[in-house]
Design a protein around this motif. Sequence first.
Motif, PDB file in Angstrom:
ATOM      1  N   THR A 109       0.836  -1.202   0.000  1.00 14.37           N
ATOM      2  CA  THR A 109       0.000   0.000   0.000  1.00 14.37           C
ATOM      3  C   THR A 109       0.873   1.256   0.000  1.00 14.37           C
ATOM      4  O   THR A 109       0.522   2.269  -0.613  1.00 14.37           O
ATOM      5  CB  THR A 109      -0.928  -0.001   1.230  1.00 14.37           C
ATOM      6  OG1 THR A 109      -1.822  -1.122   1.136  1.00 14.37           O
ATOM      7  CG2 THR A 109      -1.740   1.284   1.322  1.00 14.37           C
ATOM      8  N   LEU A 134     -10.619   0.697  12.084  1.00 14.03           N
ATOM      9  CA  LEU A 134     -10.424  -0.041  10.835  1.00 14.03           C
ATOM     10  C   LEU A 134     -11.608  -0.967  10.568  1.00 14.03           C
ATOM     11  O   LEU A 134     -12.317  -1.365  11.503  1.00 14.03           O
ATOM     12  CB  LEU A 134      -9.153  -0.901  10.920  1.00 14.03           C
ATOM     13  CG  LEU A 134      -7.833  -0.146  11.065  1.00 14.03           C
ATOM     14  CD1 LEU A 134      -6.757  -1.083  11.595  1.00 14.03           C
ATOM     15  CD2 LEU A 134      -7.424   0.442   9.726  1.00 14.03           C
ATOM     16  N   ALA A 186      -1.631   5.034   9.332  1.00 16.42           N
ATOM     17  CA  ALA A 186      -3.010   4.556   9.205  1.00 16.42           C
ATOM     18  C   ALA A 186      -3.321   4.031   7.808  1.00 16.42           C
ATOM     19  O   ALA A 186      -4.072   3.060   7.663  1.00 16.42           O
ATOM     20  CB  ALA A 186      -3.979   5.681   9.584  1.00 16.42           C
ATOM     21  N   ASP A 187      -2.789   4.652   6.775  1.00 14.49           N
ATOM     22  CA  ASP A 187      -3.067   4.178   5.405  1.00 14.49           C
ATOM     23  C   ASP A 187      -2.556   2.759   5.207  1.00 14.49           C
ATOM     24  O   ASP A 187      -3.228   1.915   4.605  1.00 14.49           O
ATOM     25  CB  ASP A 187      -2.426   5.108   4.373  1.00 14.49           C
ATOM     26  CG  ASP A 187      -3.116   6.451   4.283  1.00 14.49           C
ATOM     27  OD1 ASP A 187      -4.243   6.576   4.810  1.00 14.49           O
ATOM     28  OD2 ASP A 187      -2.533   7.384   3.692  1.00 14.49           O
ATOM     29  N   LEU A 207      -4.722   0.291   7.064  1.00 13.40           N
ATOM     30  CA  LEU A 207      -5.943   0.014   6.294  1.00 13.40           C
ATOM     31  C   LEU A 207      -5.649  -0.960   5.158  1.00 13.40           C
ATOM     32  O   LEU A 207      -6.412  -1.910   4.922  1.00 13.40           O
ATOM     33  CB  LEU A 207      -6.515   1.320   5.745  1.00 13.40           C
ATOM     34  CG  LEU A 207      -7.797   1.194   4.910  1.00 13.40           C
ATOM     35  CD1 LEU A 207      -8.933   0.625   5.750  1.00 13.40           C
ATOM     36  CD2 LEU A 207      -8.192   2.551   4.316  1.00 13.40           C
ATOM     37  N   THR A 239      -7.432  -4.722   4.513  1.00 11.87           N
ATOM     38  CA  THR A 239      -8.384  -4.781   3.398  1.00 11.87           C
ATOM     39  C   THR A 239      -7.816  -5.398   2.128  1.00 11.87           C
ATOM     40  O   THR A 239      -8.570  -5.850   1.265  1.00 11.87           O
ATOM     41  CB  THR A 239      -8.908  -3.379   3.047  1.00 11.87           C
ATOM     42  OG1 THR A 239      -7.806  -2.521   2.677  1.00 11.87           O
ATOM     43  CG2 THR A 239      -9.651  -2.762   4.226  1.00 11.87           C
TER      44      THR A 239
END
Length: 428
Positions: free
Chosen positions: A69, A246, A274-275, A278, A282
């Motif tokens: 990510t 989350l 945080a990104d 996540l 996910t």
Amino acid sequence: MSAPTDHSDAILQRVMGLHPKIIDLSLDRMLRLLGDLGNPQDRLPPVIHIAGTNGKGSTLAMIRAGLETAGKRVHAYTSPHLARFHERIRLAGTLIPEAELADILTEIEDVNAGRSITFFELTTAAAFLAFERQEADFTLLEVGLGGRLDATNVVSSPTLTIITPVSIDHTQYLGDTLPEIAAEKAGILKHGVPCIVGKQDDAALQVIEARAARLSSPLITAGQHWHAAADGDGMIFQDERGLVDLPLPTLRGPHQIDNAGTAIAALRTLGFGADEALGAVTRAEWPARMQRLRMGPLVDIAAQNGCELWLDGGHNAAGGQAVAATLAAMPERPTHLICGMLNTKDVAGYLRPLAAVAQSLTAVSIPQELNTLPANETRAAAASVGLPASEADDVTQAVRRLAQENPGARLLICGSLYLAGQVLQENG
């Protein structure tokens, strides 16, 4: 000398004959081979080394998803494979190509020159050589068995180590008690290198803490330095940097919240935020962990009678508890198990928690697997824990019969990663 045009499967088959035991925990053969190869393990991108009894693969998958990510290129080494050996070696995000795998295996086979070496040791060396030769930002290494004497435990200076939950398994190699097994897992700790510690029984945690103190290895421990928990339809993660809300992990089951917490703690220790957290929950994919099968001949057989078909590779007592908790949290639907196990496992311990959530078990032997538990013994173990049981010649027969007799049911193939791999391969 082997021909460079050999297919990787042929080379791997030859490698199986180089040592009389499939598992023989030692670092001597590995260090000798790596020395002959120029010690590629010393030149890998920053290494995150992951040990534990349960959750290693899921945790690795979530860390990889988080790092990717952030745009990072990630090598990953996992075991066992399910359908193809190539799944074990992921180069900068992509499964190793056949031509490259065959070339590297040929090179290592030639350097080894027929000397005694286990399959896992030689293939781990192949992964190190492949990782050294392709640029990446991180290397994720999953321990094969134990930790202290595992072939992956030759990296002297990892960036981070991780120990997921430790439970009783592989007692013939690691010891009969939780402290003995925890000591083997804690063998991956390195002087001064931080370690993320997943949720542990006190007996295991004490062993890990004692070794960490001797090595001045900072611990970032579940329940002390970070917390992960379900929260309504999602989950929360909290550490000294703050709280992150989350969604639930895409990998199913209450236990995956703990694995997600371990992965997020690792990402945050590495400086991500945080990104990436996540992305970890996910975007992670990890086959045969409460996976719903949606296409293929077995699915077609089940669907004729409105049945769902699921697959899970958990195989020890803790794995049985995790599957049972996952089933209990799913929408209510009669559940029937199709189970094949290895004769090295605590079969009754695995099945006992499932007796409370499943209506029946159909036992099968695992085809082409020398250590399969005969179907009649799996059936007897199921009966001993109060789970109505029968036998089938194979998975296809079991699916067909259960679907006909239980329209609309949930059918779960379970008990072994080896069985799961064959199902994935044969079901397309």
